[in-house]
Write a protein that holds these residues in place. Structure first.
Motif, PDB file in Angstrom:
ATOM      1  N   LYS A   1      31.600  31.462  33.925  1.00  0.00           N
ATOM      2  CA  LYS A   1      31.113  32.829  34.088  1.00  0.00           C
ATOM      3  C   LYS A   1      30.211  32.921  35.315  1.00  0.00           C
TER       4      LYS A   1
ATOM      5  N   LYS B   1      30.311  31.085  37.992  1.00  0.00           N
ATOM      6  CA  LYS B   1      31.150  31.026  39.205  1.00  0.00           C
ATOM      7  C   LYS B   1      31.824  32.371  39.460  1.00  0.00           C
ATOM      8  N   ILE B   2      32.242  33.033  38.381  1.00  0.00           N
ATOM      9  CA  ILE B   2      32.867  34.350  38.536  1.00  0.00           C
ATOM     10  C   ILE B   2      31.847  35.347  39.075  1.00  0.00           C
ATOM     11  N   VAL B   3      30.623  35.288  38.568  1.00  0.00           N
ATOM     12  CA  VAL B   3      29.565  36.194  39.035  1.00  0.00           C
ATOM     13  C   VAL B   3      29.260  35.915  40.494  1.00  0.00           C
TER      14      VAL B   3
ATOM     15  N   LYS C   1      31.239  34.796  42.821  1.00  0.00           N
ATOM     16  CA  LYS C   1      32.359  35.225  43.663  1.00  0.00           C
ATOM     17  C   LYS C   1      32.382  36.723  43.852  1.00  0.00           C
ATOM     18  N   SER C   2      31.796  37.446  42.914  1.00  0.00           N
ATOM     19  CA  SER C   2      31.882  38.888  43.060  1.00  0.00           C
ATOM     20  C   SER C   2      30.776  39.435  43.846  1.00  0.00           C
TER      21      SER C   2
END
Length: 119
Positions: free
Chosen positions: A112, A114-116, A118-119
Motif C-alpha cells: 500500500k 508503494k502504491i501511495v 507512486k501516485s
C-alpha cells in the motif's frame, strides 16, 4: 535206596535252585535299593541347586523391581519438565503464527505504501 537217593538229590537240587533264586532276588533287590538311594541323592543335589538358583532369581527380581521403581520415580519427575516443554512449545507456535501474520500484514502495508508513493 535208589529211590531215596534220587529223592534226596531232588531235594538237594530244589534247595540249590531255591538258594540260587533267593541269591538272584537278593542281588536284584540290593540293586534296586542302590538305584533308589542314588536317585534320592540326585534329587537332593537337584533340590540344592534349584534352591540356590531360586535365591539368585529372587534377588535379581528384587533388584529389577527396585530399578523399575527408581525409573518410575525419575519419569514422574521428568514428566513435569515435559509438561513445561509442551507449554513452551505451544507458546512458540503461537508466537510463530503471530509473527507470520505480522509479516503478512507488514507486506500488505508495504505494498500500500508503494502504491501511495507512486501516485
Amino acid at each position: 535206596i535208589l529211590l531215596l537217593n534220587r529223592l534226596w538229590m531232588g531235594e538237594n537240587r530244589i534247595k540249590q535252585t531255591a538258594e540260587a533264586g533267593w541269591n538272584t532276588f537278593s542281588e536284584y533287590m540290593a540293586g534296586e535299593a542302590t538305584l533308589i538311594e542314588d536317585n534320592y541323592k540326585l534329587l537332593q543335589q537337584m533340590n540344592t541347586a534349584t534352591s540356590g538358583k531360586l535365591a539368585e532369581s529372587t534377588a535379581a527380581v528384587a533388584k529389577m523391581n527396585d530399578d523399575l521403581s527408581a525409573v518410575n520415580s525419575n519419569l514422574s519427575q521428568v514428566e513435569a519438565y515435559f509438561d513445561q516443554i509442551d507449554v513452551v512449545t505451544d507458546k512458540i507456535n503461537l508466537l510463530d503464527h503471530a509473527a507470520s501474520q505480522l509479516e503478512a500484514y507488514s507486506k500488505q502495508l508495504e505494498a500500500k505504501y508503494k502504491i501511495v508513493l507512486k501516485s
